[in-house]
Design an enzyme around this catalytic site. Structure first.
Site, mmCIF file in Angstrom:
data_model
loop_
_atom_site.group_PDB
_atom_site.id
_atom_site.type_symbol
_atom_site.label_atom_id
_atom_site.label_comp_id
_atom_site.label_asym_id
_atom_site.label_seq_id
_atom_site.Cartn_x
_atom_site.Cartn_y
_atom_site.Cartn_z
ATOM 1 N N ASP A 173 1.104 -1.224 0.002
ATOM 2 C CA ASP A 173 -0.094 0.064 0.053
ATOM 3 C C ASP A 173 0.896 1.222 -0.019
ATOM 4 O O ASP A 173 0.788 2.370 -0.790
ATOM 5 C CB ASP A 173 -0.944 0.048 1.120
ATOM 6 C CG ASP A 173 -2.100 0.605 1.059
ATOM 7 O OD1 ASP A 173 -2.715 0.660 -0.130
ATOM 8 O OD2 ASP A 173 -2.909 0.814 1.822
ATOM 9 N N ASP B 114 -9.261 -2.127 2.237
ATOM 10 C CA ASP B 114 -9.119 -1.345 3.634
ATOM 11 C C ASP B 114 -10.008 -1.959 4.591
ATOM 12 O O ASP B 114 -9.746 -1.736 5.801
ATOM 13 C CB ASP B 114 -8.960 -0.015 3.426
ATOM 14 C CG ASP B 114 -7.886 0.472 2.737
ATOM 15 O OD1 ASP B 114 -6.821 -0.338 2.384
ATOM 16 O OD2 ASP B 114 -8.246 1.407 1.732
#
Length: 371
Positions: free
Chosen positions: A186, A265
């Site tokens: 990420d 997420d």
């Protein structure tokens, strides 16, 4: 760096709704994974058993995710209609999976007769299941026609819950390995991809709209009402809320602005929540409900993980507001969820048990695929 008073934007209805929705979805996904695992164990039905990731599979997830990200970055316009079709099928099946327990509960409470009407893929379909499938497909069609953000969120949430229920982690060791890899994944694709590819790959892919194949077909055939079908679609890979959620003027923004959060997420932390929720359940077999705090055996790791997720999400949104730039949410979510679990487990002298996982349980009864 923006002034601290701008953190007041976190109190906007859209931001509050995003936080509450994300926390609720991650917990609900973990709870559904637990109940689904118990259903499969009770029914001895391994045809739909979940996949339990091993070390090599966990390491491959960031690699394959990076490959998919680059594929969509360079070829999104070419494959967008295929992605839309795949999303529609995945959404319909995920909705069916999520709603089936509630429909079955209502059916049993009312004592309704539910005859079998057909067989498909070696499974029998009842009349109620057929009606539910039609309803799920109708919602997907409504999304394809309107592209409304509420329907997009509903389908994305269903996909998230179904994914967490079917893809499991056997222990904290592999979970920590996966989270550490995705943590770096990420950070790289949000902060550093622009240096290598000339553009922020993660943001570019996340904000692209797909071509609607329904509009393409209707326009080609000159069907009536084609103007009512949206040309572009937001794929259900994130949840979004308009900043003017309740209407009215926005300070420092336009009515077209959205706050958003990627499904990853929610789904990735939810896998950790599902793991610790199962650990809680295994440590307290007489636990009737995760809300039951009367059991002295319940260690309730789940609540540390849920609280950590909420804190991490608020930190991620705060960082985005203060820096006015996209933030890798896992940068904040991984430490805030995994960290407290490891510390509390160490304090309770259960870290080894949690680290290695159960020697026999739901995970061992699940299918494992080889990479």
């Amino acid at each position: 760096m923006e002034p601290l008073w701008k953190l007041a934007y976190l109190l906007e209805p859209a931001a509050v709704t995003l936080i509450v929705t994300a926390v609720a979805v991650t917990f609900a996904a973990a709870l559904r994974a637990l109940t689904y695992g118990k259903e499969m164990e009770r029914n001895r039905d391994m045809s739909e058993a979940s996949i339990t990731l091993d070390k090599s599979q966990a390491l491959m997830i960031p690699v394959m995710s990076s490959f998919s990200l680059l594929l969509m970055f360079y070829l999104f316009s070419s494959v967008s209609q295929l992605l839309t079709a795949f999303s529609a099928v995945a959404s319909a099946s995920s909705l069916f999976f999520c709603l089936s327990p509630y429909v079955n509960h209502v059916k049993s409470q009312l004592g309704l007769v539910d005859p079998f009407i057909s067989r498909c893929c070696s499974k029998s379909f009842t009349q109620t299941q057929g009606l539910l499938l039609v309803g799920c497909c109708s919602l997907v069609v409504a999304w394809l026609i309107s592209g409304h953000w509420i329907l997009n969120n509903l389908l994305g949430i269903a996909i998230c819950v179904a994914f967490v229920s079917h893809v499991r982690l056997p222990n904290i060791k592999i979970c920590a390995m996966l989270l550490a890899c995705l943590f770096m994944y990420d950070i790289f694709w949000v902060f550093y991809s622009e240096r290598f590819f000339g553009e922020n790959v993660m943001v570019s892919v996340a904000t692209q709209q797909a071509t609607n194949p329904v509009h393409t077909v209707a326009n080609t055939l000159s069907l009536p009402g084609v103007q009512m079908i949206t040309k572009k679609l937001e794929l259900p890979v994130k949840i979004v809320f308009p900043r003017n959620l309740l209407g009215g003027d926005l300070p420092g923004g336009s009515s077209t602005e959205f706050v958003m959060l990627g499904l990853g997420d929610m789904a990735i932390p939810a896998m950790l929540l599902a793991l610790v929720l199962y650990f809680d359940h295994r440590k307290s077999r007489d636990l009737i409900s995760p809300f039951d705090d009367t059991s002295s055996k319940g260690h309730k790791y789940i609540w540390y993980a849920v609280a950590g997720y909420a804190i991490g999400l608020i930190c991620a949104l705060s960082a985005g507001i203060l820096t006015q730039s996209a933030q890798p949410a896992l940068l904040y979510l991984v430490p805030s969820t995994l960290g407290p679990i490891l510390v509390i487990a160490w304090m309770k002298s259960e870290l080894t048990e949690l680290w290695e996982g159960p020697s026999l349980g739901l995970a061992d009864k699940s299918h494992s695929i080889e990479v």
